[in-house]
Write an enzyme that holds these catalytic residues in place. Sequence first.
Site, PDB file in Angstrom:
ATOM      1  N   ASP A  19      -3.246  -2.178  -0.061  1.00  0.00           N
ATOM      2  CA  ASP A  19      -2.397  -0.948  -0.859  1.00  0.00           C
ATOM      3  C   ASP A  19      -1.996   0.276   0.266  1.00  0.00           C
ATOM      4  O   ASP A  19      -2.632   0.540   0.968  1.00  0.00           O
ATOM      5  CB  ASP A  19      -3.051  -0.496  -2.189  1.00  0.00           C
ATOM      6  CG  ASP A  19      -2.007  -0.165  -3.260  1.00  0.00           C
ATOM      7  OD1 ASP A  19      -0.826   0.091  -2.911  1.00  0.00           O
ATOM      8  OD2 ASP A  19      -2.572   0.494  -4.183  1.00  0.00           O
ATOM      9  N   GLY A  20      -0.785   0.954  -0.263  1.00  0.00           N
ATOM     10  CA  GLY A  20      -0.186   2.253   0.484  1.00  0.00           C
ATOM     11  C   GLY A  20       0.678   1.981   1.343  1.00  0.00           C
ATOM     12  O   GLY A  20       1.111   2.955   2.129  1.00  0.00           O
ATOM     13  N   GLY A  37       3.846   1.948   0.811  1.00  0.00           N
ATOM     14  CA  GLY A  37       4.952   2.652   0.709  1.00  0.00           C
ATOM     15  C   GLY A  37       4.782   4.077   0.772  1.00  0.00           C
ATOM     16  O   GLY A  37       5.415   4.718   1.498  1.00  0.00           O
ATOM     17  N   ARG A  38       3.393   4.661   0.459  1.00  0.00           N
ATOM     18  CA  ARG A  38       2.985   5.995   1.003  1.00  0.00           C
ATOM     19  C   ARG A  38       2.867   6.233   2.409  1.00  0.00           C
ATOM     20  O   ARG A  38       3.163   7.307   2.715  1.00  0.00           O
ATOM     21  CB  ARG A  38       1.603   6.260   0.295  1.00  0.00           C
ATOM     22  CG  ARG A  38       1.847   6.802  -1.343  1.00  0.00           C
ATOM     23  CD  ARG A  38       0.686   6.544  -2.020  1.00  0.00           C
ATOM     24  NE  ARG A  38       0.286   5.308  -2.356  1.00  0.00           N
ATOM     25  CZ  ARG A  38      -0.731   4.682  -2.866  1.00  0.00           C
ATOM     26  NH1 ARG A  38      -1.798   5.567  -3.165  1.00  0.00           N
ATOM     27  NH2 ARG A  38      -1.060   3.446  -3.122  1.00  0.00           N
ATOM     28  N   TRP A  39       2.289   5.312   3.020  1.00  0.00           N
ATOM     29  CA  TRP A  39       2.485   5.371   4.544  1.00  0.00           C
ATOM     30  C   TRP A  39       3.905   5.789   5.160  1.00  0.00           C
ATOM     31  O   TRP A  39       3.826   6.630   6.035  1.00  0.00           O
ATOM     32  CB  TRP A  39       1.949   4.036   5.298  1.00  0.00           C
ATOM     33  CG  TRP A  39       1.752   3.797   6.681  1.00  0.00           C
ATOM     34  CD1 TRP A  39       0.619   4.396   7.276  1.00  0.00           C
ATOM     35  CD2 TRP A  39       2.724   3.517   7.369  1.00  0.00           C
ATOM     36  NE1 TRP A  39       0.746   4.087   8.797  1.00  0.00           N
ATOM     37  CE2 TRP A  39       2.084   3.615   8.827  1.00  0.00           C
ATOM     38  CE3 TRP A  39       4.091   2.932   7.303  1.00  0.00           C
ATOM     39  CZ2 TRP A  39       2.870   3.146   9.930  1.00  0.00           C
ATOM     40  CZ3 TRP A  39       4.653   2.509   8.611  1.00  0.00           C
ATOM     41  CH2 TRP A  39       4.234   2.782   9.849  1.00  0.00           C
ATOM     42  N   HIS A  56       6.023  -1.840   4.606  1.00  0.00           N
ATOM     43  CA  HIS A  56       5.598  -3.210   4.516  1.00  0.00           C
ATOM     44  C   HIS A  56       5.444  -4.252   5.828  1.00  0.00           C
ATOM     45  O   HIS A  56       4.556  -4.969   6.023  1.00  0.00           O
ATOM     46  CB  HIS A  56       6.465  -4.115   3.315  1.00  0.00           C
ATOM     47  CG  HIS A  56       6.429  -3.359   1.955  1.00  0.00           C
ATOM     48  ND1 HIS A  56       5.163  -3.352   1.412  1.00  0.00           N
ATOM     49  CD2 HIS A  56       7.394  -3.182   1.202  1.00  0.00           C
ATOM     50  CE1 HIS A  56       5.680  -2.591   0.185  1.00  0.00           C
ATOM     51  NE2 HIS A  56       6.875  -2.548   0.064  1.00  0.00           N
ATOM     52  N   SER A  90       1.887  -9.296  -6.644  1.00  0.00           N
ATOM     53  CA  SER A  90       0.912  -9.444  -7.901  1.00  0.00           C
ATOM     54  C   SER A  90       2.015 -10.053  -8.835  1.00  0.00           C
ATOM     55  O   SER A  90       3.336  -9.691  -8.845  1.00  0.00           O
ATOM     56  CB  SER A  90       0.291  -8.202  -8.456  1.00  0.00           C
ATOM     57  OG  SER A  90       1.483  -7.290  -9.045  1.00  0.00           O
ATOM     58  N   TRP A 141       6.837  -7.896  -9.708  1.00  0.00           N
ATOM     59  CA  TRP A 141       8.389  -8.229  -9.986  1.00  0.00           C
ATOM     60  C   TRP A 141       8.973  -6.893 -10.771  1.00  0.00           C
ATOM     61  O   TRP A 141      10.317  -7.012 -10.731  1.00  0.00           O
ATOM     62  CB  TRP A 141       8.490  -9.143 -11.064  1.00  0.00           C
ATOM     63  CG  TRP A 141       7.901 -10.676 -10.458  1.00  0.00           C
ATOM     64  CD1 TRP A 141       6.745 -11.198 -10.946  1.00  0.00           C
ATOM     65  CD2 TRP A 141       8.480 -11.601  -9.475  1.00  0.00           C
ATOM     66  NE1 TRP A 141       6.522 -12.321  -9.979  1.00  0.00           N
ATOM     67  CE2 TRP A 141       7.628 -12.469  -9.235  1.00  0.00           C
ATOM     68  CE3 TRP A 141       9.723 -11.532  -8.818  1.00  0.00           C
ATOM     69  CZ2 TRP A 141       8.096 -13.526  -8.207  1.00  0.00           C
ATOM     70  CZ3 TRP A 141       9.960 -12.241  -7.938  1.00  0.00           C
ATOM     71  CH2 TRP A 141       9.164 -13.448  -7.476  1.00  0.00           C
ATOM     72  N   LEU A 143     -11.599 -20.707   9.026  1.00  0.00           N
ATOM     73  CA  LEU A 143     -11.563 -19.678   7.759  1.00  0.00           C
ATOM     74  C   LEU A 143     -10.616 -20.248   6.895  1.00  0.00           C
ATOM     75  O   LEU A 143      -9.260 -20.712   7.138  1.00  0.00           O
ATOM     76  CB  LEU A 143     -11.402 -18.324   8.435  1.00  0.00           C
ATOM     77  CG  LEU A 143     -10.968 -17.241   7.600  1.00  0.00           C
ATOM     78  CD1 LEU A 143     -11.496 -15.938   8.366  1.00  0.00           C
ATOM     79  CD2 LEU A 143      -9.745 -17.106   7.141  1.00  0.00           C
ATOM     80  N   ARG A 158     -10.310  -2.023  -1.330  1.00  0.00           N
ATOM     81  CA  ARG A 158      -9.100  -1.448  -1.354  1.00  0.00           C
ATOM     82  C   ARG A 158      -8.705  -0.322  -0.667  1.00  0.00           C
ATOM     83  O   ARG A 158      -9.369   0.546  -0.664  1.00  0.00           O
ATOM     84  CB  ARG A 158      -8.811  -1.134  -3.098  1.00  0.00           C
ATOM     85  CG  ARG A 158      -7.112  -0.943  -3.372  1.00  0.00           C
ATOM     86  CD  ARG A 158      -7.044  -0.794  -5.170  1.00  0.00           C
ATOM     87  NE  ARG A 158      -5.633  -0.607  -5.214  1.00  0.00           N
ATOM     88  CZ  ARG A 158      -5.020  -0.906  -6.070  1.00  0.00           C
ATOM     89  NH1 ARG A 158      -5.690  -1.829  -7.076  1.00  0.00           N
ATOM     90  NH2 ARG A 158      -3.742  -0.752  -6.414  1.00  0.00           N
ATOM     91  N   ARG A 197      -9.020   0.642  -8.611  1.00  0.00           N
ATOM     92  CA  ARG A 197      -8.782  -0.208  -9.541  1.00  0.00           C
ATOM     93  C   ARG A 197      -8.566  -1.644  -9.185  1.00  0.00           C
ATOM     94  O   ARG A 197      -8.057  -1.718  -7.975  1.00  0.00           O
ATOM     95  CB  ARG A 197      -7.543   0.120 -10.617  1.00  0.00           C
ATOM     96  CG  ARG A 197      -6.202   0.289  -9.854  1.00  0.00           C
ATOM     97  CD  ARG A 197      -5.389   0.773 -10.841  1.00  0.00           C
ATOM     98  NE  ARG A 197      -4.130   1.234  -9.885  1.00  0.00           N
ATOM     99  CZ  ARG A 197      -3.657   2.332  -9.803  1.00  0.00           C
ATOM    100  NH1 ARG A 197      -4.500   3.340  -9.865  1.00  0.00           N
ATOM    101  NH2 ARG A 197      -2.551   2.706  -8.919  1.00  0.00           N
TER     102      ARG A 197
HETATM  103  C1  IPE Z   1      -1.736  -4.344  -6.278  1.00  0.00           C
HETATM  104  O1  IPE Z   1      -1.155  -3.100  -5.812  1.00  0.00           O
HETATM  105  C2  IPE Z   1      -0.989  -5.418  -5.870  1.00  0.00           C
HETATM  106  C3  IPE Z   1      -0.877  -5.965  -4.294  1.00  0.00           C
HETATM  107  C4  IPE Z   1      -1.549  -5.331  -3.549  1.00  0.00           C
HETATM  108  C5  IPE Z   1      -0.222  -6.939  -4.214  1.00  0.00           C
HETATM  109  P1  IPE Z   1       0.094  -2.182  -6.518  1.00  0.00           P
HETATM  110  O2  IPE Z   1       0.356  -1.055  -5.802  1.00  0.00           O
HETATM  111  O3  IPE Z   1       1.066  -3.245  -7.196  1.00  0.00           O
HETATM  112  O4  IPE Z   1      -1.122  -1.815  -7.718  1.00  0.00           O
HETATM  113  P2  IPE Z   1      -1.014  -0.617  -8.988  1.00  0.00           P
HETATM  114  O5  IPE Z   1       0.671  -0.610  -9.418  1.00  0.00           O
HETATM  115  O6  IPE Z   1      -0.890   0.510  -8.156  1.00  0.00           O
HETATM  116  O7  IPE Z   1      -1.779  -0.747  -9.751  1.00  0.00           O
HETATM  117  C1  IPE Z   2       0.858  -2.650  -1.223  1.00  0.00           C
HETATM  118  O1  IPE Z   2       1.680  -1.389  -0.962  1.00  0.00           O
HETATM  119  C2  IPE Z   2       1.996  -3.737  -0.923  1.00  0.00           C
HETATM  120  C3  IPE Z   2       2.180  -4.449  -2.151  1.00  0.00           C
HETATM  121  C4  IPE Z   2       1.733  -4.228  -3.278  1.00  0.00           C
HETATM  122  C5  IPE Z   2       2.901  -5.761  -1.902  1.00  0.00           C
HETATM  123  P1  IPE Z   2       2.590  -0.553  -1.973  1.00  0.00           P
HETATM  124  O2  IPE Z   2       4.081  -1.358  -1.947  1.00  0.00           O
HETATM  125  O3  IPE Z   2       1.685  -0.807  -3.120  1.00  0.00           O
HETATM  126  O4  IPE Z   2       2.522   0.827  -1.470  1.00  0.00           O
HETATM  127  P2  IPE Z   2       2.230   2.194  -2.494  1.00  0.00           P
HETATM  128  O5  IPE Z   2       1.136   1.998  -3.579  1.00  0.00           O
HETATM  129  O6  IPE Z   2       3.604   2.324  -3.285  1.00  0.00           O
HETATM  130  O7  IPE Z   2       2.085   3.214  -1.442  1.00  0.00           O
HETATM  131 MG    MG Z   3       0.718   0.330  -4.633  1.00  0.00          MG
END
Ligand code: IPE
Ligand code: IPE
Ligand code: MG
Length: 253
Positions: free
Chosen positions: A32-33, A35-37, A49, A77, A81, A143, A200, A206
């Site tokens: 996760d993160g 987008g914020r990165w 990404h 996830s 979508w 693996l 995570r 979560r």
């Molecule tokens: C969880 O991350 C799904 C994946 C890492 C693929 P999200 O960024 O979609 O989760 P929420 O919306 O913050 O809970």
């Molecule tokens: C995780 O990063 C990648 C996927 C859920 C596919 P995010 O895209 O959720 O990044 P944030 O949470 O917006 O920073």
């Molecule tokens: Mg996210």
Amino acid sequence: MAKFLNFFTSDKSEEITLNMDSIPKHIGIIMDGNGRWAKAKGLPRSAGHKAGVETIREVLVECNDLGVKYLTIYAFSSENWKRPKDEVNTLMSLLVQYLRKELNEIHKEKVVIKTLGDLSALPELCVKEIEDAKEKTKDNTGLVFNIALNYGGRDEIIHAVKKLYKDVESGKVKEEEIDKEIFEQYLYTAGMPDPDIIIRTSGEQRLSNFLPWQSTYSEFWFTDINWPDFKKDTLRKAIYDYQNRERRFGGVK
Ligand code: IPE
Ligand code: IPE
Ligand code: MG
């Protein structure tokens, strides 16, 4: 005799010793993160990404080197979508590019590629690339690399219930036989051990619908680091912390 691996954390502040005899068998990662990165760098989310894919490469190699048997990454996830169409397309095409670029190396390393989730909703090209990758690596002995794609834990359980229901109807399974072990055979993770640790990134704490059935006794490890900045040292630190926890599974020590 136990084997150990000594290393310094990336900021050199800490020397850590990993016990190579108690490496987790199964690691789950909620990446996760991205987008914020990207945002922090003034870049589009797609750049995050893209950078995240590099981390996948590094983590897969490290897991293999450390002797992890199963690595499950949450790539998309069933709720993702909801994102803008452009972003969904970027994620799908990055997956295809990743497989095209990495498959030979992955195969050489004897990694088995599997997926968790409902692939039928993915673009045709994606499905083909994934199915080819699974087919090519299916007899490998190394693996197991699970890519959770269009995966949702609740969907997985419903999917399992429906399949099990059919087998009960046809007489293949008797109602009184149903127990946890039988039920698990209907999950995407059939035959695999539960994740020992779930990591995570990005500070969120979560599950977001990741492996709810399988994670009941997993250790959770959270970091504020965004996924593109996650390095092999971060993984080692997570494993180190895991090795210093006491898992009781409801019993007493
Ligand atoms: C969880 O991350 C799904 C994946 C890492 C693929 P999200 O960024 O979609 O989760 P929420 O919306 O913050 O809970
Ligand atoms: C995780 O990063 C990648 C996927 C859920 C596919 P995010 O895209 O959720 O990044 P944030 O949470 O917006 O920073
Ligand atoms: Mg996210």
